[in-house]
Design a protein around this motif. Sequence first.
Motif, mmCIF file in Angstrom:
data_model
loop_
_atom_site.group_PDB
_atom_site.id
_atom_site.type_symbol
_atom_site.label_atom_id
_atom_site.label_comp_id
_atom_site.label_asym_id
_atom_site.label_seq_id
_atom_site.Cartn_x
_atom_site.Cartn_y
_atom_site.Cartn_z
ATOM 1 N N ALA A 141 52.989 1.563 91.545
ATOM 2 C CA ALA A 141 53.279 2.473 90.425
ATOM 3 C C ALA A 141 52.901 1.835 89.091
ATOM 4 N N VAL A 142 53.194 0.568 88.937
ATOM 5 C CA VAL A 142 52.854 -0.121 87.688
ATOM 6 C C VAL A 142 51.339 -0.185 87.520
ATOM 7 N N MET A 143 50.632 -0.530 88.585
ATOM 8 C CA MET A 143 49.171 -0.617 88.471
ATOM 9 C C MET A 143 48.570 0.746 88.115
ATOM 10 N N ASP A 144 49.026 1.796 88.786
ATOM 11 C CA ASP A 144 48.502 3.132 88.485
ATOM 12 C C ASP A 144 48.874 3.570 87.072
ATOM 13 N N GLY A 145 50.111 3.330 86.676
ATOM 14 C CA GLY A 145 50.543 3.706 85.326
ATOM 15 C C GLY A 145 49.818 2.926 84.239
ATOM 16 N N LEU A 146 49.573 1.654 84.493
ATOM 17 C CA LEU A 146 48.829 0.846 83.525
ATOM 18 C C LEU A 146 47.410 1.368 83.348
ATOM 19 N N VAL A 157 46.524 -2.129 75.825
ATOM 20 C CA VAL A 157 47.048 -2.417 77.157
ATOM 21 C C VAL A 157 46.246 -3.531 77.810
ATOM 22 N N ASP A 158 46.930 -4.614 78.162
ATOM 23 C CA ASP A 158 46.335 -5.699 78.928
ATOM 24 C C ASP A 158 46.846 -5.554 80.359
ATOM 25 N N MET A 159 46.052 -4.866 81.184
ATOM 26 C CA MET A 159 46.495 -4.583 82.549
ATOM 27 C C MET A 159 46.780 -5.861 83.335
ATOM 28 N N ALA A 160 45.919 -6.859 83.205
ATOM 29 C CA ALA A 160 46.082 -8.095 83.979
ATOM 30 C C ALA A 160 47.363 -8.826 83.588
ATOM 31 N N ALA A 161 47.620 -8.968 82.304
ATOM 32 C CA ALA A 161 48.833 -9.663 81.862
ATOM 33 C C ALA A 161 50.083 -8.897 82.290
ATOM 34 N N SER A 162 50.019 -7.580 82.199
ATOM 35 C CA SER A 162 51.178 -6.765 82.570
ATOM 36 C C SER A 162 51.469 -6.850 84.057
ATOM 37 N N ILE A 163 50.433 -6.757 84.884
ATOM 38 C CA ILE A 163 50.669 -6.826 86.328
ATOM 39 C C ILE A 163 51.120 -8.229 86.723
ATOM 40 N N ASN A 164 50.619 -9.254 86.058
ATOM 41 C CA ASN A 164 51.065 -10.616 86.335
ATOM 42 C C ASN A 164 52.561 -10.760 86.044
ATOM 43 N N LEU A 165 53.001 -10.216 84.931
ATOM 44 C CA LEU A 165 54.422 -10.263 84.572
ATOM 45 C C LEU A 165 55.279 -9.546 85.608
ATOM 46 N N VAL A 166 54.858 -8.374 86.029
ATOM 47 C CA VAL A 166 55.633 -7.601 87.001
ATOM 48 C C VAL A 166 55.690 -8.313 88.344
#
Length: 185
Positions: A141-146, A157-166
Motif C-alpha cells: 500500500a505504501v509503495m502504491d500510494g507513494l 516525494v522521495d519514494m526510495a527514502a520513504s519506503i526505506n523508512l517504512v
Amino acid sequence: MDTFAARGHNNASLAEIAGRVDLPQAGVLHYFRSQALLLTSVLELRDQRDIEHLGPDRPQGLDFPRHLVDTALRNAEREGIVRLYAVLSAESVTGDHPAQDYFRDRYHGLRAFVADALREACEPPADRAALTGNAANAIIAVMDGLQVQWLLSPESVDMAASINLVVTSLLATLDPGRFGPHAAG
C-alpha cells in the motif's frame, strides 16, 4: 503503454493505439483479439521487464528490503510505467474491468512474496509472526500510494527514502530483538 497510461483503459482509443504503432485497427486486432487482451498483454510485458531486471532469483532475507528501495529508485526513472500501473490498478476496481483478474492475482502473489521475504529477513517472535501478512499489505500500500503522490508532485516525494523508512520500521516491529531501537549493533 503510453496510451493506456495517459488515458486509462476506458478512454484509450484503439484507433490512437493503432496510429502509434503505424497499423490499421484491424492489424492491431489481428495480433490482439480485443482491446482488453491488448491491455493485459501490456501489463504482462511490464511484469516481464521487471522480472528480467530482477534476474533468475528473487531477493531473499535482508536483500529484500534493499530490493524494494532499488525498485522505488528505478520507478522514479520510468514515469510512464508507473502511471500505467497507477491508472490501471485504480480503474480495475470498477465493474467488469478487463484487468481486474490480473490485478487481483498480482496483489495476491505480491502479498505472499512480501510476507515470505519478511519472514526470511527476520525471525519474528511467535506473538508477532501473524503480523507479517499485515506488514506485507502495508508495504504494498505504501509503495502504491507513494507512486501516486510522486506522479502528482515528483519534487516533493522521495519514494526510495520513504519506503526505506517504512520497511525499517516494520522490521523493527516484527523482530524488535534484531531490528528494534535497543537491538545489539
